[in-house]
Design an enzyme around this catalytic site. Structure first.
Site, PDB file in Angstrom:
ATOM      1  N   LEU A 396       0.854  -1.183   0.000  1.00  0.00           N
ATOM      2  CA  LEU A 396       0.000   0.000   0.000  1.00  0.00           C
ATOM      3  C   LEU A 396       0.895   1.240   0.000  1.00  0.00           C
ATOM      4  CD1 LEU A 396      -1.988  -2.254   0.984  1.00  0.00           C
ATOM      5  CD2 LEU A 396      -3.184  -0.461   2.232  1.00  0.00           C
ATOM      6  N   GLU A 398       1.052   4.259  -2.765  1.00  0.00           N
ATOM      7  CA  GLU A 398       0.776   4.874  -4.061  1.00  0.00           C
ATOM      8  C   GLU A 398       1.906   5.763  -4.543  1.00  0.00           C
ATOM      9  OE1 GLU A 398      -3.053   3.469  -2.460  1.00  0.00           O
ATOM     10  OE2 GLU A 398      -1.385   4.598  -1.592  1.00  0.00           O
ATOM     11  N   GLN A 420      -6.525   1.449  -6.640  1.00  0.00           N
ATOM     12  CA  GLN A 420      -7.621   0.535  -6.310  1.00  0.00           C
ATOM     13  C   GLN A 420      -8.963   1.266  -6.403  1.00  0.00           C
ATOM     14  OE1 GLN A 420      -8.063  -1.494  -2.279  1.00  0.00           O
ATOM     15  NE2 GLN A 420      -7.096  -3.088  -3.539  1.00  0.00           N
ATOM     16  N   PHE A 421      -8.979   2.495  -5.935  1.00  0.00           N
ATOM     17  CA  PHE A 421     -10.072   3.433  -6.147  1.00  0.00           C
ATOM     18  C   PHE A 421      -9.446   4.786  -6.449  1.00  0.00           C
ATOM     19  CE2 PHE A 421     -11.996   0.118  -3.647  1.00  0.00           C
ATOM     20  CZ  PHE A 421     -13.284   0.006  -4.140  1.00  0.00           C
ATOM     21  N   ALA A 422     -10.109   5.574  -7.289  1.00  0.00           N
ATOM     22  CA  ALA A 422      -9.554   6.875  -7.662  1.00  0.00           C
ATOM     23  C   ALA A 422      -9.301   7.743  -6.429  1.00  0.00           C
ATOM     24  CB  ALA A 422     -10.505   7.592  -8.620  1.00  0.00           C
ATOM     25  N   ASP A 423     -10.108   7.552  -5.400  1.00  0.00           N
ATOM     26  CA  ASP A 423      -9.967   8.345  -4.174  1.00  0.00           C
ATOM     27  C   ASP A 423      -8.577   8.206  -3.558  1.00  0.00           C
ATOM     28  OD1 ASP A 423     -13.295   8.467  -3.321  1.00  0.00           O
ATOM     29  OD2 ASP A 423     -12.561   6.877  -4.619  1.00  0.00           O
ATOM     30  N   PHE A 424      -7.949   7.035  -3.721  1.00  0.00           N
ATOM     31  CA  PHE A 424      -6.679   6.757  -3.062  1.00  0.00           C
ATOM     32  C   PHE A 424      -5.497   7.453  -3.732  1.00  0.00           C
ATOM     33  CE2 PHE A 424      -8.486   2.365  -1.688  1.00  0.00           C
ATOM     34  CZ  PHE A 424      -9.416   3.020  -0.869  1.00  0.00           C
ATOM     35  N   HIS A 465     -14.864   6.226  -1.549  1.00  0.00           N
ATOM     36  CA  HIS A 465     -14.753   5.286  -2.671  1.00  0.00           C
ATOM     37  C   HIS A 465     -15.619   5.723  -3.848  1.00  0.00           C
ATOM     38  CE1 HIS A 465     -13.379   2.895   0.765  1.00  0.00           C
ATOM     39  NE2 HIS A 465     -12.799   2.068  -0.085  1.00  0.00           N
TER      40      HIS A 465
END
Length: 659
Positions: A396, A398, A420-424, A465
């Site tokens: 984990l 990014e 994994q999600f655009a939010d991350f 998410h």
């Protein structure tokens, strides 16, 4: 200070002396030029030259080094022509950035150096990327990256070391421990005593050396490099040293106790090494005097040539052109007319798989993308076909992974990075907007990276998410942004993004994954980036949208079938197709722009402003917009429906028609 020459010949010892003396004498000259206002700023490495020179001298010339702003000795040891360095310091054309950046904020593949950006930590991930590329191509090469003790407090430090250890990357982390991060002492930076204590925690070898002893540094790096060329694994080297001048000249040194200066002045790396060579009769004082005269003459010659160099010509077109590596955007058609019914999610997987088949250098990195196939199963089965080297699960982290993408680009390899999600993506934001986006403009290095962004609401996933965050990147020159609204474009825009040697943010709507099916070509093809699609022609009103907005607009158009609506799907958000928009606005005179993103600060505002400025005389009504509420995305289904603009688009369209 004890020097151990080991098996180094007199010639090698003298060469090291020449290499450590050169940056010292350049620095002394730069301090004079700074006072004469001939350079704008200077970060002095006086007192720390042994680390830069010893490290660079120990590596092979085609092994990459990623220095920082106090590592002049890296650049001089790599024998960069002095006039080019001096032009760089003065912002002239013979430098490496065409006057677009200063000091050591540049890279040069010719000399296998990748300079820092001001944020200190991101270069560590880039070094991991170069090392990964070396490992995948079976090059027995080491990579060395610098960090200061202060910069190690950043999350990038942890991420890069952790990934390097997990992936057994052949990279040397050189930590210059000089006791201060600008004015903040180590006691206020971290609780541990030495960085070698951190190595075992990451599962890597850690070594401490006297950073003022050039032979200790040389031997440590030489030994480490030889190890990791044969057996790829990261090694941490902590070099103990001291900065004898301010963080940069304007900051001064009043915050440092005088006794520290007195102590470390006795450990001066140049003076002590010189005394050692004299004592061992490796060199004479006369030879030293001759060498200093020669270096002084070379410095003056370099300054003279730099003085004759020109400053960059102000040319707006050239500035804009250098944002991206030129690329043939002509779409690639499928070889046959054979089609199959595919869902949006399958089209993405298909485009990704065929890109892997076409580009053997392509790697995908992301959380759970290997055996698990990603949380949306887009890479399911990929590991069986392409192997673990190319389908890489990541920790984990990014920021490090995006930095690795840039590092791989330096070695001519392509990468797709899955959020994994655009939010991350917030955790890797700096790497995208300050490293990927600016590298080609700054020093001509493209970032051949696609960042896949599963985005959007409508799936009851709540505030973290479901965000539509494309506008965050829309403001960043040097990025391209695509957002497909259907399976055909989902495949074609992804393959085009991977073909493109520049950084592309690829947004894919989660709610469309398994709800939308279409007949699309089985063969490989691309959709042109930068070109909008007119889905429906009309004469009364123009609707401009993208992504899920296309489907909401279609529903509104069906309910108001008496209106002749021209529907434009932007498809590419950056650069957006102003030509197609302008032609439509001139025809209809009325415009509605809608997006799923929160309305304030969304992309629709920029397009509306452009239309108002460039098409004002053709307008028969105000440019209208619709978007989501200016709140986080709520979890409850009814609240989420109210948040989204779907129901409001029809009302706004009707209002515009009646204006």
């Amino acid at each position: 200070m004890q020097f151990n020459r080991k098996k180094l010949s007199d010639k090698q010892l003298i060469n090291l002396y020449k290499q450590i003396l050169l940056p010292r004498m350049i620095e002394e000259k730069m301090l004079i030029l700074l006072r004469q206002n001939k350079i704008s700023k200077w970060f002095s490495g006086i007192g720390q030259e042994a680390i830069s020179v010893g490290s660079a001298a120990a590596l092979e010339n085609d092994e990459y080094i990623l220095p920082m702003h106090r590592n002049l000795g890296v650049f001089t040891t790599r024998e960069i022509p002095l006039n080019r360095l001096f032009s760089q310091f003065q912002g002239k054309m013979q430098g490496f950035t065409k006057g677009r950046d200063r000091s050591f904020h540049f890279g040069t593949n010719e000399f296998h150096i990748v300079g820092m950006i001001s944020h200190l930590g991101p270069q560590l991930g880039v070094a991991d990327g170069i090392a990964l590329a070396n490992k995948l191509s079976n090059e027995n090469k080491a990579t060395l990256v610098f960090s200061g003790d202060g910069g190690s407090s950043e999350g990038d430090f942890h991420e890069a070391l952790n990934v390097a250890a997990v992936w057994d990357l052949p990279v040397i982390f050189m930590i210059e421990n000089n006791g201060y991060g600008l004015s903040t002492p180590s006691s206020e930076q971290f609780k541990f005593k030495n960085f070698v204590d951190k190595g075992p925690g990451y599962g890597m070898e850690a070594i401490k050396v006297d950073g003022n002893n050039i032979l200790d540094v040389f031997h440590a790096v030489d030994t480490a490099a030889k190890k990791i060329r044969k057996n790829p694994k990261p090694i941490l080297i902590e070099a103990m040293t001291f900065r004898m001048r301010g963080h940069e000249e304007a900051s001064g040194t009043k915050y440092v106790p005088q006794e520290l200066f007195d102590k470390w002045a006795k450990k001066d790396p140049v003076d002590n090494y010189e005394r050692f060579l004299l004592k061992e009769k490796v060199i004479s004082q006369e030879e030293i005097d001759d060498l200093r005269a020669e270096i002084k003459a070379n410095i003056n010659k370099g300054l003279k040539l730099a003085g004759e160099d020109i400053y960059p010509e102000v040319n707006t077109e050239q500035q804009l052109a250098d944002l991206f590596l030129p690329n043939d955007t002509k779409p690639i058609p499928p070889k046959s007319e054979k089609k199959s019914s595919k869902r949006y999610v399958d089209a993405i997987s298909d485009g990704l798989k065929q890109s892997f088949e076409k580009h053997p250098e392509l790697v995908i990195m992301g959380q759970d993308v290997a055996d698990y196939g990603g949380v949306f199963k887009i890479t399911e089965g990929f590991i069986d076909q392409f192997g673990r080297d190319r389908i890489r699960n990541t920790p984990l982290c990014e920021s490090a992974i995006i930095g690795i993408g840039l590092g791989m680009s330096i070695k001519k390899q392509k990468s797709v990075i899955e959020m994994q999600f655009a939010d991350f993506v917030t955790c890797g934001f700096n790497q995208i907007v300050n490293n990927l986006a600016k590298s080609h403009y700054r020093w001509g290095q493209n970032a051949d990276v696609v960042v896949r962004m599963p985005t959007g609401a409508g799936v009851a996933a709540g505030p973290f998410h479901s965000q539509s965050n494309e506008a965050w990147f829309f403001h960043t020159p040097g990025l391209k942004i695509v957002f497909p609204s259907n399976p055909y474009e989902a495949k074609g825009l992804l393959t085009a993004a991977i073909e493109d040697p520049n950084p592309v943010m690829y947004f894919e709507h989660k709610a469309l994954y398994r709800s939308l099916t279409d007949e699309i070509p089985d063969d490989y093809y691309t959709v042109e980036i930068g070109k909008a699609n007119i889905i429906n022609e009309g004469t009364d009103i123009t609707i401009i949208t993208y992504g899920m907005g296309v489907h909401w607009a279609k529903e509104a158009m069906n309910d108001l079938s008496d209106l002749s609506v021209e529907l434009i799907d932007l498809r590419t958000l950056l650069p957006w197709d102003s030509e197609t928009v302008e032609k439509s606005v001139l025809k209809t005179g009325k415009v509605l722009i809608c997006n799923e993103d929160c309305l304030t600060g969304s992309i629709s505002g920029e397009i509306a402003a452009w239309i108002s400025e460039n098409c004002f005389e053709a307008l028969d009504a105000p440019v209208m917009r619709e978007g989501s509420l200016d709140t986080p995305v709520p979890f409850n289904a009814d609240l989420e429906l109210n948040f989204l603009p779907k129901e409001r688009i029809k009302a706004k369209l009707k209002k515009l028609a009646e204006y």
